[in-house]
Structure formats: C-alpha cells, structure tokens
Design a protein around this motif. Sequence first.
Motif, PDB file in Angstrom:
ATOM      1  N   VAL A  64      16.568 -13.871 -35.880  1.00 15.98           N
ATOM      2  CA  VAL A  64      17.648 -13.897 -34.894  1.00 15.98           C
ATOM      3  C   VAL A  64      18.764 -12.967 -35.377  1.00 15.98           C
ATOM      4  O   VAL A  64      19.334 -13.175 -36.442  1.00 15.98           O
ATOM      5  CB  VAL A  64      18.192 -15.321 -34.694  1.00 15.98           C
ATOM      6  CG1 VAL A  64      19.363 -15.310 -33.721  1.00 15.98           C
ATOM      7  CG2 VAL A  64      17.087 -16.247 -34.199  1.00 15.98           C
ATOM      8  N   THR A  66      22.331 -11.800 -34.554  1.00 16.71           N
ATOM      9  CA  THR A  66      23.518 -12.171 -33.776  1.00 16.71           C
ATOM     10  C   THR A  66      24.503 -11.012 -33.746  1.00 16.71           C
ATOM     11  O   THR A  66      24.845 -10.455 -34.791  1.00 16.71           O
ATOM     12  CB  THR A  66      24.197 -13.412 -34.375  1.00 16.71           C
ATOM     13  OG1 THR A  66      23.284 -14.499 -34.359  1.00 16.71           O
ATOM     14  CG2 THR A  66      25.438 -13.791 -33.571  1.00 16.71           C
ATOM     15  N   ARG A 129      20.926 -12.157 -30.064  1.00 13.03           N
ATOM     16  CA  ARG A 129      21.848 -13.183 -29.540  1.00 13.03           C
ATOM     17  C   ARG A 129      23.266 -12.618 -29.475  1.00 13.03           C
ATOM     18  O   ARG A 129      23.831 -12.196 -30.495  1.00 13.03           O
ATOM     19  CB  ARG A 129      21.824 -14.417 -30.433  1.00 13.03           C
ATOM     20  CG  ARG A 129      22.811 -15.519 -30.004  1.00 13.03           C
ATOM     21  CD  ARG A 129      22.670 -16.731 -30.899  1.00 13.03           C
ATOM     22  NE  ARG A 129      21.351 -17.334 -30.745  1.00 13.03           N
ATOM     23  CZ  ARG A 129      20.767 -18.095 -31.673  1.00 13.03           C
ATOM     24  NH1 ARG A 129      21.384 -18.343 -32.821  1.00 13.03           N
ATOM     25  NH2 ARG A 129      19.581 -18.601 -31.459  1.00 13.03           N
ATOM     26  N   SER A 155      20.255 -18.092 -37.380  1.00  9.32           N
ATOM     27  CA  SER A 155      20.535 -16.655 -37.353  1.00  9.32           C
ATOM     28  C   SER A 155      20.367 -16.040 -38.735  1.00  9.32           C
ATOM     29  O   SER A 155      20.833 -16.584 -39.734  1.00  9.32           O
ATOM     30  CB  SER A 155      21.951 -16.400 -36.846  1.00  9.32           C
ATOM     31  OG  SER A 155      22.217 -15.011 -36.785  1.00  9.32           O
TER      32      SER A 155
END
Length: 407
Positions: A64, A66, A129, A155
């Motif tokens: 992930v 971010t 994200r 994340s």
Amino acid sequence: MNKEEKLAILEKLVSFNTSEGNELAEAQYLQDLLLEHGIESEIENLGNHEANLIAEIGNGQKPVFTISGHLDTVAVDVDKWDTDPFTLVRKDGQMYGSGVTDMKGGTAALVIAMITLKDAEFPLNGTLRLVLTAGEESNMHGSHQLYADGAMNDSDTLLIAEPTGYRTVYANKGEVDFKITAQGKAAHSSRPNFGINAIQNLMDVLELIKTKVEARAEQNQDDVLGKTTFTVDIFKGGIQINAIPANAKAEINTRIVPEYSNDEVMADVKAVVDEFNQTHAGEIEIEILMNIPPVIGNPESKLIKDIIKIATSYMKNTEYTPSEKQQGKEMQAKQGFNPFSNDKFDVLSGAGGTDASELLKDKLMGTNYAVFGPGNPLKMHQTNEYASEQMWFDFIDIYEKLFKEYL
C-alpha cells in the motif's frame, strides 16, 4: 485530461477559502471529481465543516503506497495581496493564489496523476491510497484522527506532497507548542509595589525557559536534524501605559529532535515554571497546544531512489529566475545547501513538520517516507504566494511515473 482541464482543477481548489479549516466543501468537490473518473472515496466529516478524504485505486492488496496532502491553508490578509488570493492568476510562468504552493498545488497534482492512471486502466501491483487531511496548519487533528482510525496500519510507504521543488526530504523535526500565561495583580504604575507585574514575570520565566532549553539542545544534537530550537512567536499583555498589567501570555514554538525529545522538553519547561511559581508572587500556567514527534525515514529507500531516478531529468531542465537564484545563495549560506541546484538531486532533512508525525506515529524511524512536491518552500505562508506553472505540470508527470514504477 488536457492542460486546461488540469488547471481548472487547481483553480477550483484555490477558490475554496480553507484558511480557517472549512475543508468539507473542498473535499466534496474532490469526491465528485474522483467519482466522475470511477474512483470511489470516503469523506470523514470531523464537524465544524472540517473533513478528511480517502480514496484508493489498484488491486486492493499490499503493498500500500499512501500519498497525502492537506486541504487547509494558512490565514491570509486579503488587503495585502496584489490579486484575489482565492482566484488562480497566471502571469509570466507563475501561478498566484492562496495555497498554490502550500499545498493545493501538490494536492491537485496527486489527484490528477491518480485520475490519469485510473483513466488509462493501468494495472497497479498493489494499492495507491490517497489521504487528504484537515487541520494540518493548526493542530493536525485530521491526520490524528486518520491514525486513530487505522488508516495507515497496512501502509508500506508514505509520500507527502508538501513543496520541496526538485529535491526530497526524508526527515522532519517534531514540534511542541506552549501557551504560557502569567497571572498578576493590577495596580497604578506609580505604586508598582501594590501590584504584581504579569508582563515582567512572563519575560523573566521565558528567559529562564529559553536558557535551559537551548543549553540542553546544544548538548543533545541529532546527526540528521540538528538541534531542538526555541522561539517566542506571540506575546500579549497590558492595557495602558500607567497600569501594572494583571495578566500576560506568550506562545512558544519548539522544533524537536530525537536526542532531546518532546517529553524531555515538556518536562524541562514544567520544571522551570514550577520553581518560578515557588519563588515569585503571581502564577505562571502552561498549556500544550501541539505535541508531535520527529520523523526520520530511510534515505536509501526504494521510494527515494525512484524519486531521484524519475525526477532528475526534470530538475536538469529547470530554469530559475534571478530572484530564486539569490534566494538559493542565501539558503546555502544559512543551511549549507543550495535549494536551486540543477546538477544534483539533494536528499535532505527538514526543520518543518508534516502530517507524517501523526500518520506514522508507530513507524517514526527508518520507514519508507518522503516529502516531495511542487513549489518553492520559501514561498510557503507568504503574501502573494506563487508557484511555477511548469514545475506543477512536471510534478503531475513525475507522480504518474512514480506511482507506476513503485507499484
């Protein structure tokens, strides 16, 4: 999306007056914009017209990545601006408007790059994200709430699009802000012994605090971030020239490094105040306004390496104005580096704080973290704030390539 459509998005963001929070309307606009391109998002309404926004594209799996920006801006004095601060004005290759540097420019660039990937149906091997926060310029309550919600639990990487220009920051100081209030006793100035001078007490205790904090800061410096700093930024007291003041207050900003931590600074300030109250008439009180820790990422991370690889060619094609070059020389003299170099991509530490102090609260050391965004950081919090139009377009391209490369 063509050039004018991209500019229209930035123009719309600048039009929202978010200098006192009020991010909800801006978040709702971005939610509608993202949905037009098939990207669903969630608005977290924090009350008082303040809001966070979260959106994702990709396969929903790890890693992930971010990406983050804040929706609010600092307060503006409209009368001192040459243009309407809430209207994007383009002139001589520059864009003028509130937040165009800090940081609606960076936020818009992130959103546009994300939309571009979605429209192209580019297959991401992971999740991108988008996290847009409320209140970064005040008390960081937006990022604080997102951390509490667990938004960063899965994340692996955080990029914040604060303005850096063609260099990147991997470490930031923390911050503790204090309000120090002195309570005294009013009297006529011809009879000062009948009163307790709150201003004098406040000045005296501030000098004691400053001496103690700066001495310990000098002894406990960090190899990356330097030393903790202390500044008195607000001081108020008194009602007229012939009256002993009964109260006074000051607000102090300290920028924190790990070797002289937030808790240690707060303990030292409290100890000075407690001792002062025991030996002086009147009363000194302390209130903590902000308390965020320093962040030190990994300067050798894949994120940093990808940024350097992708952005270096854009850096080398940049032309700076004489004014910017002069500012670069001044920064080099004061901080030891030239922020307008176009022959070396610098990886730096920064004195300012970011939402990373909240978002990475349990990952403060060695994480994959970078601050990297369009704009000249010397133009942050300025009247007639402006940013390079070409740099802004460059960063949209850079972000798109970076997201593809990283995922």
